[in-house]
Design a protein around this motif. Structure first.
Motif, PDB file in Angstrom:
ATOM      1  N   ARG A 148     -17.723 -76.520-102.902  1.00 19.01           N
ATOM      2  CA  ARG A 148     -16.767 -75.179-102.838  1.00 19.01           C
ATOM      3  C   ARG A 148     -16.858 -74.576-101.586  1.00 19.01           C
ATOM      4  NH1 ARG A 148     -14.722 -73.988-107.660  1.00 19.01           N
ATOM      5  NH2 ARG A 148     -15.921 -75.023-109.539  1.00 19.01           N
ATOM      6  N   LEU A 149     -17.748 -75.009-100.514  1.00 20.36           N
ATOM      7  CA  LEU A 149     -17.829 -74.355 -99.286  1.00 20.36           C
ATOM      8  C   LEU A 149     -16.675 -75.033 -98.251  1.00 20.36           C
ATOM      9  CD1 LEU A 149     -21.784 -73.871 -99.261  1.00 20.36           C
ATOM     10  CD2 LEU A 149     -20.004 -72.022 -99.474  1.00 20.36           C
ATOM     11  N   ARG A 150     -16.795 -74.499 -97.118  1.00 14.32           N
ATOM     12  CA  ARG A 150     -15.984 -75.184 -96.098  1.00 14.32           C
ATOM     13  C   ARG A 150     -16.907 -76.191 -95.530  1.00 14.32           C
ATOM     14  NH1 ARG A 150     -14.013 -69.953 -94.026  1.00 14.32           N
ATOM     15  NH2 ARG A 150     -15.606 -69.994 -92.753  1.00 14.32           N
ATOM     16  N   ARG A 151     -16.390 -77.393 -95.010  1.00 13.04           N
ATOM     17  CA  ARG A 151     -17.089 -78.498 -94.711  1.00 13.04           C
ATOM     18  C   ARG A 151     -18.144 -78.071 -93.526  1.00 13.04           C
ATOM     19  NH1 ARG A 151     -12.801 -83.414 -94.314  1.00 13.04           N
ATOM     20  NH2 ARG A 151     -14.700 -84.322 -93.406  1.00 13.04           N
ATOM     21  N   ASP A 152     -17.482 -77.327 -92.884  1.00 14.02           N
ATOM     22  CA  ASP A 152     -18.409 -77.083 -91.394  1.00 14.02           C
ATOM     23  C   ASP A 152     -19.280 -75.545 -91.515  1.00 14.02           C
ATOM     24  OD1 ASP A 152     -16.202 -75.173 -91.461  1.00 14.02           O
ATOM     25  OD2 ASP A 152     -15.936 -75.094 -89.329  1.00 14.02           O
ATOM     26  N   THR A 153     -19.693 -75.299 -92.765  1.00 10.88           N
ATOM     27  CA  THR A 153     -20.353 -73.957 -92.813  1.00 10.88           C
ATOM     28  C   THR A 153     -21.672 -74.019 -92.309  1.00 10.88           C
ATOM     29  OG1 THR A 153     -19.165 -73.844 -95.163  1.00 10.88           O
ATOM     30  CG2 THR A 153     -21.344 -72.705 -94.618  1.00 10.88           C
ATOM     31  N   LEU A 154     -22.177 -73.129 -91.657  1.00  5.28           N
ATOM     32  CA  LEU A 154     -23.341 -73.151 -90.993  1.00  5.28           C
ATOM     33  C   LEU A 154     -24.776 -72.509 -92.031  1.00  5.28           C
ATOM     34  CD1 LEU A 154     -25.561 -72.873 -88.659  1.00  5.28           C
ATOM     35  CD2 LEU A 154     -24.676 -70.421 -88.156  1.00  5.28           C
ATOM     36  N   PHE A 155     -25.710 -73.325 -92.123  1.00  7.96           N
ATOM     37  CA  PHE A 155     -26.700 -73.074 -93.165  1.00  7.96           C
ATOM     38  C   PHE A 155     -27.888 -72.437 -92.219  1.00  7.96           C
ATOM     39  CE2 PHE A 155     -24.785 -74.210 -96.905  1.00  7.96           C
ATOM     40  CZ  PHE A 155     -25.532 -74.186 -97.931  1.00  7.96           C
ATOM     41  N   ALA A 156     -28.425 -71.454 -92.567  1.00  9.41           N
ATOM     42  CA  ALA A 156     -29.848 -71.093 -91.966  1.00  9.41           C
ATOM     43  C   ALA A 156     -30.850 -70.429 -92.801  1.00  9.41           C
ATOM     44  CB  ALA A 156     -29.397 -69.808 -90.816  1.00  9.41           C
ATOM     45  N   ASP A 157     -32.327 -70.515 -92.527  1.00 14.79           N
ATOM     46  CA  ASP A 157     -33.099 -70.051 -93.312  1.00 14.79           C
ATOM     47  C   ASP A 157     -33.972 -69.100 -92.745  1.00 14.79           C
ATOM     48  OD1 ASP A 157     -35.854 -71.639 -93.113  1.00 14.79           O
ATOM     49  OD2 ASP A 157     -34.758 -72.525 -91.906  1.00 14.79           O
ATOM     50  N   VAL A 158     -34.863 -68.470 -93.386  1.00 14.72           N
ATOM     51  CA  VAL A 158     -35.853 -67.425 -92.826  1.00 14.72           C
ATOM     52  C   VAL A 158     -37.177 -67.413 -93.285  1.00 14.72           C
ATOM     53  CG1 VAL A 158     -34.003 -65.679 -92.024  1.00 14.72           C
ATOM     54  CG2 VAL A 158     -34.917 -65.749 -94.278  1.00 14.72           C
ATOM     55  N   LEU A 159     -37.357 -68.838 -94.094  1.00 19.28           N
ATOM     56  CA  LEU A 159     -38.589 -69.134 -94.585  1.00 19.28           C
ATOM     57  C   LEU A 159     -39.680 -69.089 -93.452  1.00 19.28           C
ATOM     58  CD1 LEU A 159     -36.583 -70.123 -96.764  1.00 19.28           C
ATOM     59  CD2 LEU A 159     -38.070 -71.649 -97.239  1.00 19.28           C
ATOM     60  N   SER A 160     -41.075 -68.754 -94.102  1.00 21.86           N
ATOM     61  CA  SER A 160     -42.163 -68.852 -93.122  1.00 21.86           C
ATOM     62  C   SER A 160     -42.729 -70.015 -92.630  1.00 21.86           C
ATOM     63  CB  SER A 160     -43.262 -67.855 -93.784  1.00 21.86           C
ATOM     64  OG  SER A 160     -42.689 -66.542 -94.116  1.00 21.86           O
ATOM     65  N   VAL A 161     -42.322 -70.979 -93.187  1.00 24.48           N
ATOM     66  CA  VAL A 161     -42.541 -72.528 -92.638  1.00 24.48           C
ATOM     67  C   VAL A 161     -41.269 -73.120 -92.318  1.00 24.48           C
ATOM     68  CG1 VAL A 161     -44.665 -72.611 -94.109  1.00 24.48           C
ATOM     69  CG2 VAL A 161     -42.440 -73.416 -94.994  1.00 24.48           C
ATOM     70  N   LYS A 162     -41.208 -74.061 -91.479  1.00 20.73           N
ATOM     71  CA  LYS A 162     -40.171 -74.706 -90.971  1.00 20.73           C
ATOM     72  C   LYS A 162     -39.961 -76.102 -90.944  1.00 20.73           C
ATOM     73  CE  LYS A 162     -37.922 -72.234 -90.227  1.00 20.73           C
ATOM     74  NZ  LYS A 162     -38.412 -71.337 -91.166  1.00 20.73           N
ATOM     75  N   GLU A 163     -40.965 -76.950 -91.138  1.00 23.74           N
ATOM     76  CA  GLU A 163     -40.685 -78.362 -91.146  1.00 23.74           C
ATOM     77  C   GLU A 163     -40.108 -78.574 -92.586  1.00 23.74           C
ATOM     78  OE1 GLU A 163     -42.801 -81.642 -88.805  1.00 23.74           O
ATOM     79  OE2 GLU A 163     -44.410 -80.263 -89.588  1.00 23.74           O
ATOM     80  N   PHE A 164     -40.382 -77.855 -93.748  1.00 19.15           N
ATOM     81  CA  PHE A 164     -40.134 -77.916 -94.782  1.00 19.15           C
ATOM     82  C   PHE A 164     -38.664 -77.827 -95.317  1.00 19.15           C
ATOM     83  CE2 PHE A 164     -39.274 -76.041 -99.160  1.00 19.15           C
ATOM     84  CZ  PHE A 164     -39.383 -76.889 -99.818  1.00 19.15           C
ATOM     85  N   PRO A 165     -38.238 -76.580 -94.799  1.00 19.35           N
ATOM     86  CA  PRO A 165     -36.732 -76.237 -94.875  1.00 19.35           C
ATOM     87  C   PRO A 165     -35.840 -77.273 -94.037  1.00 19.35           C
ATOM     88  CG  PRO A 165     -37.759 -74.590 -93.979  1.00 19.35           C
ATOM     89  CD  PRO A 165     -38.852 -75.330 -94.511  1.00 19.35           C
ATOM     90  N   LYS A 166     -36.290 -77.638 -93.022  1.00 19.74           N
ATOM     91  CA  LYS A 166     -35.560 -78.558 -92.220  1.00 19.74           C
ATOM     92  C   LYS A 166     -35.487 -79.756 -92.915  1.00 19.74           C
ATOM     93  CE  LYS A 166     -36.097 -81.144 -87.842  1.00 19.74           C
ATOM     94  NZ  LYS A 166     -36.936 -81.729 -86.738  1.00 19.74           N
ATOM     95  N   ASN A 167     -36.343 -80.536 -93.237  1.00 16.50           N
ATOM     96  CA  ASN A 167     -36.169 -81.621 -93.999  1.00 16.50           C
ATOM     97  C   ASN A 167     -35.458 -81.431 -95.229  1.00 16.50           C
ATOM     98  OD1 ASN A 167     -37.667 -82.947 -92.112  1.00 16.50           O
ATOM     99  ND2 ASN A 167     -39.712 -82.672 -93.060  1.00 16.50           N
ATOM    100  N   LEU A 168     -35.675 -80.362 -95.887  1.00 23.37           N
ATOM    101  CA  LEU A 168     -34.927 -79.998 -97.134  1.00 23.37           C
ATOM    102  C   LEU A 168     -33.340 -79.982 -96.893  1.00 23.37           C
ATOM    103  CD1 LEU A 168     -34.505 -79.216-100.129  1.00 23.37           C
ATOM    104  CD2 LEU A 168     -34.949 -76.761 -99.411  1.00 23.37           C
ATOM    105  N   LEU A 169     -32.820 -79.252 -95.848  1.00 29.38           N
ATOM    106  CA  LEU A 169     -31.357 -78.981 -95.541  1.00 29.38           C
ATOM    107  C   LEU A 169     -30.784 -80.300 -94.952  1.00 29.38           C
ATOM    108  CD1 LEU A 169     -31.649 -75.314 -94.014  1.00 29.38           C
ATOM    109  CD2 LEU A 169     -31.067 -76.143 -96.351  1.00 29.38           C
ATOM    110  N   LEU A 170     -31.548 -80.946 -94.117  1.00 25.36           N
ATOM    111  CA  LEU A 170     -30.943 -82.307 -93.884  1.00 25.36           C
ATOM    112  C   LEU A 170     -30.813 -83.306 -94.823  1.00 25.36           C
ATOM    113  CD1 LEU A 170     -33.315 -82.812 -90.461  1.00 25.36           C
ATOM    114  CD2 LEU A 170     -30.810 -82.108 -90.703  1.00 25.36           C
ATOM    115  N   GLY A 171     -31.769 -83.065 -95.731  1.00 26.67           N
ATOM    116  CA  GLY A 171     -31.500 -84.368 -96.860  1.00 26.67           C
ATOM    117  C   GLY A 171     -30.360 -83.720 -98.063  1.00 26.67           C
ATOM    118  N   ALA A 172     -30.135 -82.513 -98.268  1.00 23.19           N
ATOM    119  CA  ALA A 172     -29.223 -82.068 -99.168  1.00 23.19           C
ATOM    120  C   ALA A 172     -27.830 -81.623 -98.619  1.00 23.19           C
ATOM    121  CB  ALA A 172     -29.947 -80.598 -99.912  1.00 23.19           C
TER     122      ALA A 172
END
Length: 390
Positions: free
Chosen positions: A164-188
């Protein structure tokens, strides 16, 4: 009589019939007007009206003219306003609300979503709350900002209706760890989505006086080459730059290596001290007050945050082992010194300066002989028994 180059409006008595003013006598000069469409809005840049050829106000019945031409001029003393973004804050807890205050203050539109009902809190901050993620995504936000806990990040991302989102939506996170959300967003996320992993190294407690000078770490993991997508990513990062943050561009892996010491260690020490139930005393030192503040700052965060720092940063286990080794090393040094003192008291002999031949046993009574006579205190049972038999 030659016509004036500016429009002259003459006062007419009320008894006169007002006739339509010829439009040909009005001259409007538009100087350097530049219309610029900003992303998400059709509003033009601020304009300033300036009167030219101004004269003193005329008196009634005189032939003096009013100020004539009005020049429309672009404001030269004002910078163009930054683009306004529509930002969906997913995870509207304490930290999400903390960020929303600044986002709204800068003029961005905030759409909030969380598993708990924060509709009243959102309304108080000037944001719109969406209990249903489908309704949120149908608003087509420019940025989806993930502000959930580390432990729930994966389940929240998997629950979003990405189609339901536009195909070029920007995702960002503010989690206190970074490798985990990076791999999560790249995979999902689909490949067309942009990804920026960030970590504001501050929170409601440490940023009570503003964000100026506080570090903001970011890694542009995936941003398309399209000028519009680049401009959107820059506009998002500009939010923190405008608040005076110290912008630190760093890879996710490097961030986690540093954060194990700067963040996980701090939280660990703070929670260890909290177990001691430290209290303020009448003779506090500055160092002790720093420890009390450390306990307050770290324990005000949830244990889930602290657990996430341990579970999702591979560097934390090594640091925890090193911390335990360091404590053991300090204890060993202390107890070794204590044992040395006890051994000296129990087993070392001192030579009396008055009589070098006299031996004094530490902690005992002196045992001496004078003129070859026995002092009668011998305790050798064999000898005393044989004498008594004789």
């Amino acid at each position: 009589m030659a016509a004036s180059p500016s429009a002259r409006l003459h006062h007419q008595p009320s008894s006169w019939r007002r006739s339509p003013t010829p439009t040909s006598n009005l001259q409007f000069v538009a100087a350097r007007c530049r219309w610029r469409r900003l992303p998400g809005t059709a509003a033009a840049r601020p304009l300033r009206l300036r009167a030219t050829g101004a004269a003193p106000p005329p008196s009634f019945g005189s032939n003096d003219s009013l100020p004539g031409a009005i020049e429309v001029e672009e404001r030269e003393d004002q910078q163009p306003p930054p683009p306004r973004l529509k930002i969906a804050v997913v995870g509207f807890g304490n930290y999400g609300q903390f960020l929303t205050r600044t986002l709204v203050a800068q003029g961005h539109t905030v759409l909030a979503h969380s598993r708990s009902d924060y509709s009243a809190a959102a309304a108080g901050l000037g944001a719109r709350f969406f209990p249903d993620p489908h309704d949120l995504c149908e608003c087509h936000p420019d940025v989806v900002l993930l502000a959930t806990s580390i432990l729930s990040a994966e389940s929240v991302v998997r629950s979003l209706p990405l189609h339901r989102l536009r195909r070029d939506t920007l995702f960002a996170d503010v989690l206190s760890v970074k490798e985990f959300p990076k791999n999560l967003l790249l995979g999902a996320l689909p490949e067309e989505f942009d990804i920026i992993c960030t970590h504001p190294m501050f929170g409601p407690e440490s940023a009570g006086n503003g964000w100026a000078g506080l570090p903001f770490v970011f890694d542009e993991v995936r941003v398309g080459d399209c000028p519009a997508r680049r401009a959107r990513a820059e506009a998002f990062l500009k939010i923190f730059e405008r608040e005076g943050c110290r912008m630190v561009e760093m890879s996710c892996a490097e961030h986690d290596a540093h954060a194990a010491g700067t963040q996980f260690l701090t939280h660990t020490v703070g929670r260890m001290l909290a177990m001691l139930e430290l209290r303020s005393t009448p003779i506090n030192t500055k160092g002790y007050e720093s420890l009390l503040r450390l306990v307050d700052n770290t324990c005000s965060d949830s244990f889930d945050l602290y657990n996430g720092l341990f579970m999702y940063n591979k560097n934390s286990t090594e640091l925890l082992n090193r911390l335990e080794w360091g404590m053991d090393a300090v204890k060993k040094r202390l107890f070794d010194g204590l044992h040395d003192v006890l051994r000296k008291q129990l087993f070392d002999f001192e030579v009396s300066p008055e009589d070098p031949a006299e031996l004094v046993v530490a902690g005992g009574d002196p045992d001496t002989e004078e003129d070859g006579e026995d002092d009668g205190d011998a305790v050798d049972g064999d000898e005393s028994g044989s004498e008594g038999n004789n």
